[in-house]
Design an enzyme around this catalytic site. Sequence first.
Site, PDB file in Angstrom:
ATOM      1  N   HIS A  51       6.889  -5.988  11.786  1.00  0.00           N
ATOM      2  CA  HIS A  51       5.904  -4.692  11.868  1.00  0.00           C
ATOM      3  C   HIS A  51       5.373  -4.724  13.245  1.00  0.00           C
ATOM      4  O   HIS A  51       4.059  -4.492  13.296  1.00  0.00           O
ATOM      5  CB  HIS A  51       4.799  -4.743  10.695  1.00  0.00           C
ATOM      6  CG  HIS A  51       4.347  -2.954  10.339  1.00  0.00           C
ATOM      7  ND1 HIS A  51       3.338  -2.661  11.539  1.00  0.00           N
ATOM      8  CD2 HIS A  51       4.535  -2.279   9.659  1.00  0.00           C
ATOM      9  CE1 HIS A  51       3.184  -1.290  11.136  1.00  0.00           C
ATOM     10  NE2 HIS A  51       3.722  -1.259   9.946  1.00  0.00           N
TER      11      HIS A  51
ATOM     12  N   HIS B 213       0.794  -0.823   0.067  1.00  0.00           N
ATOM     13  CA  HIS B 213      -0.235  -0.032   0.064  1.00  0.00           C
ATOM     14  C   HIS B 213       0.959   1.269  -0.112  1.00  0.00           C
ATOM     15  O   HIS B 213       2.102   1.375  -0.009  1.00  0.00           O
ATOM     16  CB  HIS B 213      -0.997   0.106   1.227  1.00  0.00           C
ATOM     17  CG  HIS B 213      -0.466   0.195   2.437  1.00  0.00           C
ATOM     18  ND1 HIS B 213       0.438  -1.211   3.277  1.00  0.00           N
ATOM     19  CD2 HIS B 213      -0.390   1.047   3.490  1.00  0.00           C
ATOM     20  CE1 HIS B 213       0.738  -0.903   4.295  1.00  0.00           C
ATOM     21  NE2 HIS B 213       0.565   0.620   4.535  1.00  0.00           N
TER      22      HIS B 213
ATOM     23  N   HIS C 137      -5.434  -1.461  11.688  1.00  0.00           N
ATOM     24  CA  HIS C 137      -4.603  -2.504  11.873  1.00  0.00           C
ATOM     25  C   HIS C 137      -5.408  -3.644  12.877  1.00  0.00           C
ATOM     26  O   HIS C 137      -6.062  -3.172  13.771  1.00  0.00           O
ATOM     27  CB  HIS C 137      -3.224  -2.350  12.772  1.00  0.00           C
ATOM     28  CG  HIS C 137      -2.398  -1.298  11.979  1.00  0.00           C
ATOM     29  ND1 HIS C 137      -1.360  -1.817  11.203  1.00  0.00           N
ATOM     30  CD2 HIS C 137      -2.076   0.136  11.943  1.00  0.00           C
ATOM     31  CE1 HIS C 137      -0.666  -0.801  10.656  1.00  0.00           C
ATOM     32  NE2 HIS C 137      -1.293   0.325  11.039  1.00  0.00           N
TER      33      HIS C 137
ATOM     34  N   HIS D 212      -7.549  -1.838   5.553  1.00  0.00           N
ATOM     35  CA  HIS D 212      -6.561  -0.896   5.762  1.00  0.00           C
ATOM     36  C   HIS D 212      -6.723   0.463   5.206  1.00  0.00           C
ATOM     37  O   HIS D 212      -7.282   1.547   5.669  1.00  0.00           O
ATOM     38  CB  HIS D 212      -4.913  -1.423   5.696  1.00  0.00           C
ATOM     39  CG  HIS D 212      -3.799  -0.566   6.202  1.00  0.00           C
ATOM     40  ND1 HIS D 212      -3.876  -0.473   7.521  1.00  0.00           N
ATOM     41  CD2 HIS D 212      -2.643  -0.005   5.718  1.00  0.00           C
ATOM     42  CE1 HIS D 212      -2.968   0.303   7.907  1.00  0.00           C
ATOM     43  NE2 HIS D 212      -2.242   0.459   6.586  1.00  0.00           N
TER      44      HIS D 212
ATOM     45  N   ASP E 186       5.733   4.589   5.386  1.00  0.00           N
ATOM     46  CA  ASP E 186       6.606   3.420   5.928  1.00  0.00           C
ATOM     47  C   ASP E 186       6.665   2.185   5.347  1.00  0.00           C
ATOM     48  O   ASP E 186       7.361   1.240   5.525  1.00  0.00           O
ATOM     49  CB  ASP E 186       6.307   3.212   7.287  1.00  0.00           C
ATOM     50  CG  ASP E 186       4.629   2.671   7.419  1.00  0.00           C
ATOM     51  OD1 ASP E 186       3.840   3.033   6.601  1.00  0.00           O
ATOM     52  OD2 ASP E 186       4.221   1.814   8.259  1.00  0.00           O
ATOM     53  N   HIS E 187       5.885   2.206   3.986  1.00  0.00           N
ATOM     54  CA  HIS E 187       5.805   0.797   3.153  1.00  0.00           C
ATOM     55  C   HIS E 187       6.466   1.077   1.705  1.00  0.00           C
ATOM     56  O   HIS E 187       6.671   0.076   0.841  1.00  0.00           O
ATOM     57  CB  HIS E 187       4.314   0.372   3.279  1.00  0.00           C
ATOM     58  CG  HIS E 187       4.016  -0.557   4.424  1.00  0.00           C
ATOM     59  ND1 HIS E 187       4.172  -1.897   4.651  1.00  0.00           N
ATOM     60  CD2 HIS E 187       3.628   0.121   5.557  1.00  0.00           C
ATOM     61  CE1 HIS E 187       3.627  -1.983   6.090  1.00  0.00           C
ATOM     62  NE2 HIS E 187       3.287  -1.041   6.490  1.00  0.00           N
TER      63      HIS E 187
ATOM     64  N   HIS F 265       1.302   3.761   1.881  1.00  0.00           N
ATOM     65  CA  HIS F 265       1.954   4.634   3.070  1.00  0.00           C
ATOM     66  C   HIS F 265       3.463   4.744   3.208  1.00  0.00           C
ATOM     67  O   HIS F 265       4.226   3.730   2.856  1.00  0.00           O
ATOM     68  CB  HIS F 265       1.322   3.988   4.651  1.00  0.00           C
ATOM     69  CG  HIS F 265       0.136   4.145   4.879  1.00  0.00           C
ATOM     70  ND1 HIS F 265      -0.404   3.494   6.032  1.00  0.00           N
ATOM     71  CD2 HIS F 265      -0.841   5.267   4.694  1.00  0.00           C
ATOM     72  CE1 HIS F 265      -1.796   4.180   6.254  1.00  0.00           C
ATOM     73  NE2 HIS F 265      -1.797   5.135   5.410  1.00  0.00           N
TER      74      HIS F 265
ATOM     75  N   ASP G  26      -0.086  -4.294   5.971  1.00  0.00           N
ATOM     76  CA  ASP G  26      -0.916  -3.965   6.936  1.00  0.00           C
ATOM     77  C   ASP G  26      -2.248  -4.181   6.711  1.00  0.00           C
ATOM     78  O   ASP G  26      -2.693  -3.995   5.454  1.00  0.00           O
ATOM     79  CB  ASP G  26      -0.804  -2.254   7.235  1.00  0.00           C
ATOM     80  CG  ASP G  26       0.448  -1.762   7.834  1.00  0.00           C
ATOM     81  OD1 ASP G  26       1.287  -2.789   8.386  1.00  0.00           O
ATOM     82  OD2 ASP G  26       0.902  -0.734   7.770  1.00  0.00           O
TER      83      ASP G  26
END
Length: 880
Positions: free
Chosen positions: A435, A83, A413, A174, A87-88, A85, A195
């Site tokens: 994670h 996805h 989450h 998510h 942090d990904h 985000h 996530d």
Amino acid sequence: MAPSVVPQSAAGGAALQASADDQLTIEMLGAGQEVGRSCCVLKYRGKTIVCDTGVHPAFTGIAALPFIDELDWSTVDAILITHFHLDHAAALTYIMEKTNFRDGHGKVYMTHPTKAVYRFLMSDFVRISNAGNDDNLFDENEMLASWRQIEAVDFHQDVSIAGGLRFTSYHAGHVLGACMFLIEIAGLRILYTGDFSREEDRHLVQAEIPPVKPDVLICESTYGTQTHEPRLDKEHRFTSQIHHIIKRGGRVLLPVFVLGRAQELLLLLDEYWAAHPELHSVPIYYASALAKKCISVYQTYIHTMNDHIRTRFNRRDNPFVFKHISNLRSLEKFEDRGPCVMMASPGFMQSGVSRELLERWAPDKRNGLIVSGYSVEGTMARNILNEPDEIIGINGQKIPRRMSVDYISFSAHVDFAQNSRFIDEIKAQHIVLVHGEQNNMSKLRAALQARFTARGSDVKIHTPRNCEPLVLQFRAQRTAKAIGTIAAKPPAQGDIVDGLLISKDFAYTILDPKDLTDFTGLSTSTIVQRQRVALAVSWEMVRWHLQGMYGRLQEGVDAEEGLRTLRIMGAVDVRQSARHELLVEWVSSIANDMVADSIVALLLGIDSAPSSVKMTMHNHHHHHHHHHHHHPGDAKAEETDDDAEATTEDEEARTPTESAANLPMHPFSEAALVAESEVRAKAATDEAVHRDAYQLAKMEHMAAFLEAHFGQVEELVIPEAPISEEIEESVPKVKVETEREAEKDEAGDESMSTLQPEPDSVTDVDKPELAPPAEQATASPPISIASLFDGEARSALRVFLDEAEAVIDVENLVILASSESFRARVQHLCTLALRSFTSLSDAFYLPQQMGTSLFQGKHSQLATIPEFGEERPSKMVRSS
């Protein structure tokens, strides 16, 4: 696929016990016992897949990246982004543009909604992270260049990558476009969740359960063993708290990311404001330069959302056209007066609009902050939850905090209840937790392990740290699928399937060579080898030596060129191409090449062989030639003589005439053996036995062979026996084979005359048929020949070893023994004796070639040689 854990050594490494090809290596370059910079590397069977490439929100610049130096990015086959985000996904541009990933053949995949949002989100990330920061990771142009190379996929689309790698994306909840990837490499299935949320909210579907069971589950552990508040309860608490802050004249700050939970909260607030007219005078702002663009993306991908949103959209009621929410592009146009609700990014308040408003509103106790998502350790969002008296501004100044701080989690989450239920439904043998902070991850592992132990399940749970590879061993079960002609008739248990084994992308297929082109598109070829050998001996001498070495030969005339030809072992042809030249021809294969090499070696040694010299010696006559003066007609006469000589040589090569010299039979040839046997048979005293000379020779050879092993062997003459029930089950098998082979010899090959081959194996019966059960318990009862056989006389052998004995019917190849172990031993020795007695041509059968360079035949097998006409098209006609 059966898994097993490779035991860990004391140093933390793996004690490898099997081939590296069967080992799955999982290495976390980020998100290993932490939240942020998710990056999971999978290696199996020479394939490398990377799942997610994010940055750590608590750091900036190079420090925020995953540990990218731990991987040779040129070897990566695919990067899968779950996805959008940060942090990904935020490190993707750096990896694609500033590592050696571009030197490889790898590609990047994400869903269509993720790719659409990723572009806008990364533009905002570049703008914010590069403002006043010299440690820039990349610029806008590099981001766009990498974005164009991303391949978008649909949910449930089965994507195959060359080399046996494939993956399928499934809904993860998510955020919009979020997916989990089911990855398959050579039959090994790995589910990487990213996530995910198992709760359907106002616009997203819940995470799916894939229809197939994975071997390994890699899932998030963000909340550990925590349990979320019921959705309706937290929605009520959220709206009530906002209403309370507004009533006291304060401003509400909702730090969110541009996309994700923001849209869920916007839907909730718009619905709440519509139900409370007294709040219509209080504005709700969505402070983001990308808000309008992002909302258009949401409207584009309505079909990926839940039934509630799709139903409203079908009624021409677009849920993302908000009636009580205004977009705010920048704070310059914001009049900071009176109560309001402000949704601002980023969610961690490290910088941007949300950080600026926090520092501005923190000193006023009427204002309120509501943190609605997960906060990473080390960020302002996490620190302010401790309600400090002061906060540190971006410029380093201390700012008093008097505003209220509340935490109402709308984080999409899974909590412990959802996660554990999901893990139970997936039923993977290995669970890898990622994670999650170390404390939460450890609690989750302990809770899950306790559940599995109580059920008696042997499920392994792993919590790898960053840059510490986890190695799992899998015993691959390789199966081949039969197709084409081979699959027309299913084989019985124990049957041997003979064909071509095709391996492609770790999948195996077995098929008939004739079907190769139809099912694979591959072309076939046959290699025919020819070797010319200069030899100054007669054709009869060549045949004499070949018979001595190989036994039975097939002799005839080549149908195309009329050359007399010998075929050895049904595989190699020797032709007399000229008076002093031989042509050796064969279809190339491992076995045929070996036979051809031995034939050429034999031919090259015929000239100098002592036996050849001895047989070709004759009295020498010296002739005196009278010389005459040449006259003009002599040249023409000599030319005519030369032509005549050449014609004679050619005729000798083409015409199968008998040799003028009567060569003796080779002492080791089949004919010599038969002749010698006939002489011995005529001298035999037993009239019933001597009429079969070949059987007598075979018996003598077998007797000598057995005597060398056992020491005591007797020759017998036994009458034909009445066949008992169990003996009848074994003897006809031999008779059927013999009759079938006899039919072959009678029918023959139209181009050949061949000898009847001998069987190469023996048929056995056990002693239990020879005595009653009570006698079987005693050791080695004597064998009564008279009680077993009557009828016509034939050869037999009796073998003794201590108390054990056995009788061998040489003609029918039946063994009667006093014990099973002794019978098996005698059978083995008799088989060896027969093979050593039989000529090479009869003992070894070279099978028909596959007709393709992909499969060069097989090794020769000990079997009865079939008729040549059934194995390979013949060019030969019968010799006169």
